[in-house]
Design a protein around this motif. Structure first.
Motif, PDB file in Angstrom:
ATOM      1  N   VAL A 118       0.854  -1.185   0.000  1.00  0.00           N
ATOM      2  CA  VAL A 118       0.000   0.000   0.000  1.00  0.00           C
ATOM      3  C   VAL A 118       0.888   1.232   0.000  1.00  0.00           C
ATOM      4  N   ILE A 119       0.488   2.249  -0.767  1.00  0.00           N
ATOM      5  CA  ILE A 119       1.112   3.567  -0.671  1.00  0.00           C
ATOM      6  C   ILE A 119       0.178   4.463   0.135  1.00  0.00           C
ATOM      7  N   PHE A 120       0.670   5.006   1.232  1.00  0.00           N
ATOM      8  CA  PHE A 120      -0.118   5.932   2.041  1.00  0.00           C
ATOM      9  C   PHE A 120       0.068   7.358   1.524  1.00  0.00           C
ATOM     10  N   THR A 121      -1.039   8.111   1.440  1.00  0.00           N
ATOM     11  CA  THR A 121      -1.004   9.536   1.135  1.00  0.00           C
ATOM     12  C   THR A 121      -1.122  10.336   2.421  1.00  0.00           C
ATOM     13  N   LEU A 122      -0.187  11.247   2.638  1.00  0.00           N
ATOM     14  CA  LEU A 122      -0.264  12.181   3.750  1.00  0.00           C
ATOM     15  C   LEU A 122      -0.041  13.590   3.226  1.00  0.00           C
ATOM     16  N   HIS A 123      -0.533  14.559   3.965  1.00  0.00           N
ATOM     17  CA  HIS A 123      -0.286  15.962   3.637  1.00  0.00           C
ATOM     18  C   HIS A 123       0.305  16.683   4.841  1.00  0.00           C
ATOM     19  N   ARG A 124      -0.533  16.996   5.815  1.00  0.00           N
ATOM     20  CA  ARG A 124      -0.099  17.794   6.953  1.00  0.00           C
ATOM     21  C   ARG A 124      -0.018  16.942   8.220  1.00  0.00           C
ATOM     22  N   VAL A 125       0.904  17.326   9.114  1.00  0.00           N
ATOM     23  CA  VAL A 125       1.040  16.675  10.413  1.00  0.00           C
ATOM     24  C   VAL A 125       1.063  17.786  11.457  1.00  0.00           C
TER      25      VAL A 125
ATOM     26  N   ARG B 203       4.572  -2.022  11.339  1.00  0.00           N
ATOM     27  CA  ARG B 203       5.713  -2.906  11.574  1.00  0.00           C
ATOM     28  C   ARG B 203       5.355  -4.043  12.528  1.00  0.00           C
ATOM     29  N   ASP B 204       4.524  -3.758  13.520  1.00  0.00           N
ATOM     30  CA  ASP B 204       4.053  -4.834  14.409  1.00  0.00           C
ATOM     31  C   ASP B 204       3.267  -5.886  13.635  1.00  0.00           C
ATOM     32  N   LEU B 205       2.605  -5.465  12.556  1.00  0.00           N
ATOM     33  CA  LEU B 205       1.838  -6.392  11.720  1.00  0.00           C
ATOM     34  C   LEU B 205       2.727  -7.191  10.767  1.00  0.00           C
ATOM     35  N   GLY B 206       4.031  -6.957  10.814  1.00  0.00           N
ATOM     36  CA  GLY B 206       4.939  -7.656   9.910  1.00  0.00           C
ATOM     37  C   GLY B 206       5.029  -7.027   8.538  1.00  0.00           C
ATOM     38  N   ILE B 207       4.667  -5.742   8.448  1.00  0.00           N
ATOM     39  CA  ILE B 207       4.686  -5.012   7.185  1.00  0.00           C
ATOM     40  C   ILE B 207       5.915  -4.116   7.157  1.00  0.00           C
ATOM     41  N   ASP B 208       6.685  -4.194   6.098  1.00  0.00           N
ATOM     42  CA  ASP B 208       7.871  -3.354   5.940  1.00  0.00           C
ATOM     43  C   ASP B 208       7.485  -1.966   5.451  1.00  0.00           C
ATOM     44  N   ILE B 209       8.222  -0.953   5.895  1.00  0.00           N
ATOM     45  CA  ILE B 209       8.093   0.393   5.347  1.00  0.00           C
ATOM     46  C   ILE B 209       9.269   0.600   4.408  1.00  0.00           C
ATOM     47  N   VAL B 210       8.972   0.829   3.129  1.00  0.00           N
ATOM     48  CA  VAL B 210      10.018   0.834   2.111  1.00  0.00           C
ATOM     49  C   VAL B 210       9.919   2.089   1.246  1.00  0.00           C
ATOM     50  N   SER B 211      10.982   2.358   0.506  1.00  0.00           N
ATOM     51  CA  SER B 211      10.979   3.451  -0.467  1.00  0.00           C
ATOM     52  C   SER B 211      10.161   3.055  -1.693  1.00  0.00           C
ATOM     53  N   LEU B 212       9.843   4.036  -2.517  1.00  0.00           N
ATOM     54  CA  LEU B 212       9.129   3.744  -3.765  1.00  0.00           C
ATOM     55  C   LEU B 212       9.949   2.846  -4.686  1.00  0.00           C
ATOM     56  N   ASP B 213      11.248   3.067  -4.734  1.00  0.00           N
ATOM     57  CA  ASP B 213      12.090   2.226  -5.584  1.00  0.00           C
ATOM     58  C   ASP B 213      12.043   0.772  -5.127  1.00  0.00           C
ATOM     59  N   GLU B 214      12.123   0.563  -3.811  1.00  0.00           N
ATOM     60  CA  GLU B 214      12.052  -0.803  -3.288  1.00  0.00           C
ATOM     61  C   GLU B 214      10.674  -1.399  -3.540  1.00  0.00           C
ATOM     62  N   ALA B 215       9.635  -0.581  -3.416  1.00  0.00           N
ATOM     63  CA  ALA B 215       8.282  -1.069  -3.682  1.00  0.00           C
ATOM     64  C   ALA B 215       8.155  -1.587  -5.109  1.00  0.00           C
TER      65      ALA B 215
ATOM     66  N   LYS C 268       5.262 -13.133  -4.113  1.00  0.00           N
ATOM     67  CA  LYS C 268       4.640 -12.021  -3.404  1.00  0.00           C
ATOM     68  C   LYS C 268       5.572 -11.416  -2.365  1.00  0.00           C
ATOM     69  N   GLY C 269       6.213 -12.210  -1.551  1.00  0.00           N
ATOM     70  CA  GLY C 269       7.137 -11.699  -0.549  1.00  0.00           C
ATOM     71  C   GLY C 269       6.441 -11.005   0.616  1.00  0.00           C
ATOM     72  N   ARG C 270       7.232 -10.294   1.424  1.00  0.00           N
ATOM     73  CA  ARG C 270       6.682  -9.616   2.597  1.00  0.00           C
ATOM     74  C   ARG C 270       5.851  -8.405   2.169  1.00  0.00           C
ATOM     75  N   PRO C 271       4.749  -8.156   2.877  1.00  0.00           N
ATOM     76  CA  PRO C 271       3.939  -6.969   2.560  1.00  0.00           C
ATOM     77  C   PRO C 271       4.698  -5.700   2.908  1.00  0.00           C
ATOM     78  N   PHE C 272       4.313  -4.602   2.272  1.00  0.00           N
ATOM     79  CA  PHE C 272       5.023  -3.347   2.498  1.00  0.00           C
ATOM     80  C   PHE C 272       4.072  -2.166   2.455  1.00  0.00           C
ATOM     81  N   VAL C 273       4.541  -1.066   3.037  1.00  0.00           N
ATOM     82  CA  VAL C 273       3.870   0.232   2.999  1.00  0.00           C
ATOM     83  C   VAL C 273       4.882   1.263   2.532  1.00  0.00           C
ATOM     84  N   VAL C 274       4.421   2.203   1.690  1.00  0.00           N
ATOM     85  CA  VAL C 274       5.218   3.358   1.270  1.00  0.00           C
ATOM     86  C   VAL C 274       4.559   4.609   1.842  1.00  0.00           C
ATOM     87  N   LEU C 275       5.335   5.449   2.485  1.00  0.00           N
ATOM     88  CA  LEU C 275       4.834   6.707   3.034  1.00  0.00           C
ATOM     89  C   LEU C 275       5.114   7.829   2.045  1.00  0.00           C
TER      90      LEU C 275
END
Length: 346
Positions: free
Chosen positions: A33-40, A69-81, A90-97
């Motif tokens: 999954v790619i997450f969309t964020l704007h403001r924090v 990460r507790d769910l076993g999901i990696d946080i990766v760069s777009l290139d790695e994604a 399929k490999g390990r699931p991932f998230v892109v911020l």
């Protein structure tokens, strides 16, 4: 909150109670999954804050990173994604911020959290915003309506005074003006924006400098190995509304400017607003011709192996300010589940 978001929240509750996020992660062919964020921002939004949908708290960002990460999901760069999408297995699931627009609060509130967690991320930059001459029009019309008891709308030569005393009246006025601007061709939208902000003495350049990082501040991101700088056009126009040559220039010139500033040409692109009104097959082809490796939309959904062949129309899942309950992170991180939910809710 609109009926649409009320329905989505109800769906989230049912899905969470049923345990579907866990089952979806086990059975779905979605790889990430790619997450969309704007403001924090740490502050609680006011009662009338239609753009609060675009902001989450630092605590929620911190929790999201820990939870995935507790769910076993990696946080990766777009290139790695993209590498993982191209793999046979399929490999390990991932998230892109990913963060859009280069808001100043990304430096103040988001970057320390991302660094502490050593979480890679992408920051998409509209270059006119960083120059201090961008038009953050969606926030401008909120700011004006928030402080007025009534506003003047002019349409088809007719002038109308609209009460904006109550929160409901303000929300209705905002929605009316927002969607009118979204449906207008860009030159007409810019003319209407100039007229509306001028009527109330609202300085768009001052607003831009207050909300958006300058180039010196942005260098903190460009020099950070966790960060990938992406292009987000020059003026943040909806590309589908522009003639082809102008749309192409918005893409390529933004990359040119970022390369001139930081010495590295951005390989990744984000379509402003990113929905069906803003981009489609023509824009996807323009992104490919401009040489971008990927381009992201705001159409909801997970990432599948086939996206490796169509990297210029990648879906994203918004970390929505209206849905900051901890239990919802499991749903956001379930690409297959969110793909189906997006089909139901539109």
């Amino acid at each position: 909150m609109s009926l649409k978001y009320t329905a989505i929240r109800a769906a989230f509750e049912v899905l969470w109670l049923s345990g579907m996020p866990h089952l979806s992660r086990l059975l779905s062919q979605s790889r990430g999954v790619i997450f969309t964020l704007h403001r924090v921002l740490p502050e609680t939004p006011a009662a009338f804050s239609p753009n609060a949908i675009l902001q989450i708290t630092p605590d929620f960002l911190d929790y999201c990173i820990e939870r995935v990460r507790d769910l076993g999901i990696d946080i990766v760069s777009l290139d790695e994604a993209m590498t993982r999408l191209s793999a046979t297995e399929k490999g390990r699931p991932f998230v892109v911020l990913t963060f859009d627009d280069a808001y100043r609060d990304n430096l103040t509130h988001a970057l320390p959290i991302l660094q502490r967690h050593e979480a890679p991320f992408t920051l998409y930059v509209p270059t006119a915003f960083v120059d201090g001459v961008g038009q953050i029009w969606w926030q401008a019309i909120e700011d004006i309506i928030a402080r007025q008891q009534a506003v003047v709308f002019t349409e088809d030569g007719e002038t109308e005074y609209v009460d904006t005393i109550t929160t409901r009246q303000k929300a209705d006025a905002f929605a009316r003006l927002y969607w009118r601007m979204r449906k207008l061709p860009e030159p007409e939208r810019l003319k209407l924006l100039e007229e509306f902000t001028g009527n109330y003495g609202y300085d768009l350049d001052v607003q831009c400098r207050e909300l958006i990082m300058d180039w010196q501040q942005l260098r903190h991101f460009a020099d950070n190995p966790l960060c990938t700088i992406g292009a987000h056009t020059v003026n943040h126009y909806e590309l589908a509304k522009l003639p082809p040559l102008q749309a192409a220039r918005e893409m390529t010139q933004s990359a040119d400017i970022i390369e001139a500033q930081f010495g590295t040409r951005p390989q990744h692109f984000s379509y402003p607003l990113g929905g069906p009104l803003s981009c489609g097959p023509r824009e996807y082809e323009l992104a490919r011709e401009a040489g971008f490796s990927t381009a992201v939309t705001t159409r909801p959904g997970g990432l599948y192996a086939h996206h490796a062949q169509t990297p210029w129309s990648l879906p994203r899942v918004s970390l929505n300010g209206y849905f900051q309950q901890h239990r919802y992170v499991d749903i956001f991180a379930s690409g297959g589940l969110f793909t189906q939910l997006g089909k139901i809710t539109g």
